[in-house]
Design an enzyme around this catalytic site. Sequence first.
Site, PDB file in Angstrom:
ATOM      1  N   LYS A  14       0.852  -1.190   0.000  1.00  7.64           N
ATOM      2  CA  LYS A  14       0.000   0.000   0.000  1.00  7.64           C
ATOM      3  C   LYS A  14       0.887   1.239   0.000  1.00  7.64           C
ATOM      4  CE  LYS A  14      -3.921   2.061   2.493  1.00  7.64           C
ATOM      5  NZ  LYS A  14      -4.881   1.880   3.611  1.00  7.64           N
ATOM      6  N   SER A  27      -9.485   3.286   2.321  1.00  8.73           N
ATOM      7  CA  SER A  27      -8.334   3.828   1.623  1.00  8.73           C
ATOM      8  C   SER A  27      -7.479   2.778   0.918  1.00  8.73           C
ATOM      9  CB  SER A  27      -7.449   4.601   2.616  1.00  8.73           C
ATOM     10  OG  SER A  27      -6.874   3.726   3.582  1.00  8.73           O
ATOM     11  N   SER A  47     -10.775   1.236   6.270  1.00 13.22           N
ATOM     12  CA  SER A  47      -9.981   1.294   5.047  1.00 13.22           C
ATOM     13  C   SER A  47      -9.640  -0.052   4.430  1.00 13.22           C
ATOM     14  CB  SER A  47      -8.684   2.073   5.305  1.00 13.22           C
ATOM     15  OG  SER A  47      -8.963   3.442   5.449  1.00 13.22           O
TER      16      SER A  47
END
Length: 470
Positions: A76, A151, A175
């Site tokens: 990520k 996210s 997220s």
Amino acid sequence: MAELHELTAIEQLAALRTREISPFELTQHYLDRIARFDDGLGAFVEVTAHAALERAAALGDTEPTGALWGLPFGDKDLVPRAGVPTRFGSRLHRDYIPDATGDQAAVLDEAGGISLGKTNTPEFGLTGYTETQIAPPARDPWNSANGAGGSSGGAATAVAAGLLPLAPASDGGGSIRIPAATVGVVGIKPSRGRVPFASGLDSPGGLPVAGPIAGTVADAALLLDVQVAGRPHPYATAAPGSGSFLAAARALGVSARVGVTTVSPWDDADDIRLDPDAARAVTLAAALLSDAGGNVDAFDWRPHGYAEMFTTIWRTSAARMTLSDAELELVEPITAWLVREGRKLTGAQVLEALAAATVFERQTITAFAPFDAVLTPALALPPQPVGWFDASDAAHNFSQQVRYAPYSSFVNVAGLPAIVVPVTRDASGHPVSVQLIGRPGGEAAIIALAATLERRVGVLPHPPVWELSA
């Protein structure tokens, strides 16, 4: 033999260990799929093909050791990797290249995984959708007109589209679970303190933790085992319970007590409207768990006063970023709004919110205590078009995020584990997911229940891109 990405991560690992396939072959397969399909999906913001193939070739000359030996993943883009651009979804860091690799990436390296690059994330991971000023939006592979959530939107898109077998992610207010539910894959938010290198214990309210996104419950449990075991715990406090979560995913039989609610703690503060498909998914999941032997009951939960407390803590977290006034003019409007609003808060307001969060945590744990798991919708609304979240009115944007995913952030405040899993489809064929929330340290129970749902539902279709060859 099936296309390599059509195998589960566990099946890919078995083929790697028997030398049926090589790390180089598997890595090349995923890189070819990324090169062909990602332009329209926005899963990756950086692809490190050369480094990945070099590592794969080197691993191929070693014995298959490590829980992820030879298996590709993506970092990520909030997680530093030495020598690789790490932009945090922000043009403020467009040219930042770190010298050191963060723990979340290093743990997967040490387990034998192969990073293919950086997955898309919103600016500083602050929003439940993945649309930034520096990269194309992460899109839902089922309908590329829609966003993938956030996210960890890039990670979820990559897994759903068959660009990765699994992906590490993080969850400070949903997220992991929001994007996983948006695109129809599995996501696990662990208990506070469960994953040593991203425990939540070092942040206001203890919200953000690391966890996995994968195509199946067992694959997600495998990655969670790796994340939990990867580094010694740096705190005196850790989540209770231990053991193999992969074993929990493989357990048969259900004797759990499950509470069912569609109430969210935002109901008394915003116009929360539950989509009929989301409500039907909860009803179906409850029936499937009951048929499997679970004791399933409606749960009358009526929380109050949550919205002000959470909004204060979220703004406080944003205000910790050391951004100058000039830099605030360059970031996303929602980022600037959160930082500026956070900086207006007094110390007394922050302390009151943190104290209220502790009360909410204790009250929620007590209310949920009669159940091994609480079943809720994963999302209140279906996937929304790219651009749906207000790009100029930050207060309206925040309200939209709440109305889209009102069942997520309170789990972080309470420090509880949760898993989202698809259980049905809407009229268009898009997966619809539910959420199971566990007791403190209760990952094994909710993983076992999610695996039961997965077995009862059977194999759901994949998005069209899954069937295409590179």
